[in-house]
Write an enzyme that holds these catalytic residues in place. Sequence first.
Site, PDB file in Angstrom:
ATOM      1  CG  ASP A 159      17.801  41.023  37.810  1.00 55.45           C
ATOM      2  OD1 ASP A 159      18.019  42.045  37.843  1.00 55.45           O
ATOM      3  OD2 ASP A 159      17.684  40.276  38.873  1.00 55.45           O
ATOM      4  NE  ARG A 194      14.495  40.494  26.978  1.00 59.05           N
ATOM      5  CZ  ARG A 194      13.499  40.321  28.106  1.00 59.05           C
ATOM      6  NH1 ARG A 194      13.369  39.073  28.562  1.00 59.05           N
ATOM      7  NH2 ARG A 194      13.131  41.276  28.905  1.00 59.05           N
ATOM      8  CG  ASN A 211      21.646  34.894  35.629  1.00 61.98           C
ATOM      9  OD1 ASN A 211      22.571  35.684  36.004  1.00 61.98           O
ATOM     10  ND2 ASN A 211      20.322  34.900  35.830  1.00 61.98           N
ATOM     11  CG  ASP A 232      12.508  17.288  36.740  1.00 60.56           C
ATOM     12  OD1 ASP A 232      11.910  16.327  36.566  1.00 60.56           O
ATOM     13  OD2 ASP A 232      11.850  18.017  37.736  1.00 60.56           O
ATOM     14  CB  THR A 266      21.362  35.484  42.870  1.00 59.06           C
ATOM     15  OG1 THR A 266      21.721  36.064  41.685  1.00 59.06           O
ATOM     16  CG2 THR A 266      22.641  35.769  43.959  1.00 59.06           C
ATOM     17  N   GLY A 267      20.001  32.904  40.840  1.00 60.83           N
ATOM     18  CA  GLY A 267      18.689  32.749  39.985  1.00 60.83           C
ATOM     19  C   GLY A 267      18.347  31.307  40.113  1.00 60.83           C
ATOM     20  CE1 TYR A 268      15.561  25.690  37.267  1.00 65.65           C
ATOM     21  CE2 TYR A 268      16.309  26.196  34.847  1.00 65.65           C
ATOM     22  CZ  TYR A 268      15.426  25.679  36.094  1.00 65.65           C
ATOM     23  OH  TYR A 268      14.631  24.495  35.678  1.00 65.65           O
ATOM     24  CG  LEU A 283      19.022  30.987  45.738  1.00 71.23           C
ATOM     25  CD1 LEU A 283      19.996  30.374  46.588  1.00 71.23           C
ATOM     26  CD2 LEU A 283      18.657  32.435  45.896  1.00 71.23           C
ATOM     27  CB  SER A 284      15.120  28.387  42.112  1.00 68.32           C
ATOM     28  OG  SER A 284      14.690  29.711  42.196  1.00 68.32           O
TER      29      SER A 284
END
Length: 303
Positions: free
Chosen positions: A66, A71, A159, A189, A200-202, A204-205
């Site tokens: 991914d 990139r 993203n 933060d 589904t990346g950052y 989601l976390s």
Amino acid sequence: MLVLIVRNNSNPQAIDASLLLAAYLGSQGIGHALVASSDLTGPAEQGEVRQLVESGVDMAVVLGGDGTILRTARQIGCSGVPILGINFGRLGFLANASDDGVVAIVAAALAGDVVRERRANLQVDVVCDGERDPWGDDADAAGGLEAPVEGSRSFFALNELAVTQGANGRLIDFSLGVSGSKVADMRGDGVVVATATGSTGYALSAGGPLVAPGFGGLVAVPLAPHTLRSRAIVTAESDVVEVELLDRPEGAYGREAALFVDGERLELPAPARRVYVRRGEQPTILLRYQREGFYEHVSKVFF
């Protein structure tokens, strides 16, 4: 016809696959250009990929995970060049499985036997200290959110944009708004503003929702906010998410924030003052081979 091959040079399987694919394309009389994923860092307008895209690339084949796809998408921008990702990385949520082999997958794409997914991306406009803000308090009377981007610089993301703690590691104070309406002042933060693809990346976390890839709005997720009332915000397609970095009352660490687009830090001439995030004008095209349903894929990867 010209096919761009982007490979992850740190993966021996991706290197072997790129050589096999180049031999196949050559045997079919199809032109190709090969670049390494390590060459995709830095501003898009200075990259080799951007020059190739401007000269006329018909498809980009990405051999990696991914990160390599992100990139590549950043370099391609909103040109409309379709991206066929073939997974040689870890998660590979955006890429196609490599089980059938690169030749079969690329041959299917060349024959049109793939699904074209139109993914919303982000236009990120950053106004730094000392610069005129074309949308803020110092905008012209006839300005507002539709004013030209004269006092800012624009970046692309597929993203997300992440506004996070700076080098000193201290909490940051910021104001979050949507399309001219202030939502809240926060301390924490930072905040992530993501597309459906980036959900589904950052995002989601950080506790954000899973969003189907066809959705065109944005998702704003505060990062570890010092409040019990914070929630993720899902916007409409035309909305603009606004983040203003605030000076602390003590004035010691105002606007000490770092900005990242798709994991790459933005190099700015001065501290960021305001950030405006909106949907890009043209979508990013991802090609799906033997497409698995989004929810089936989510079930396998995240549950």
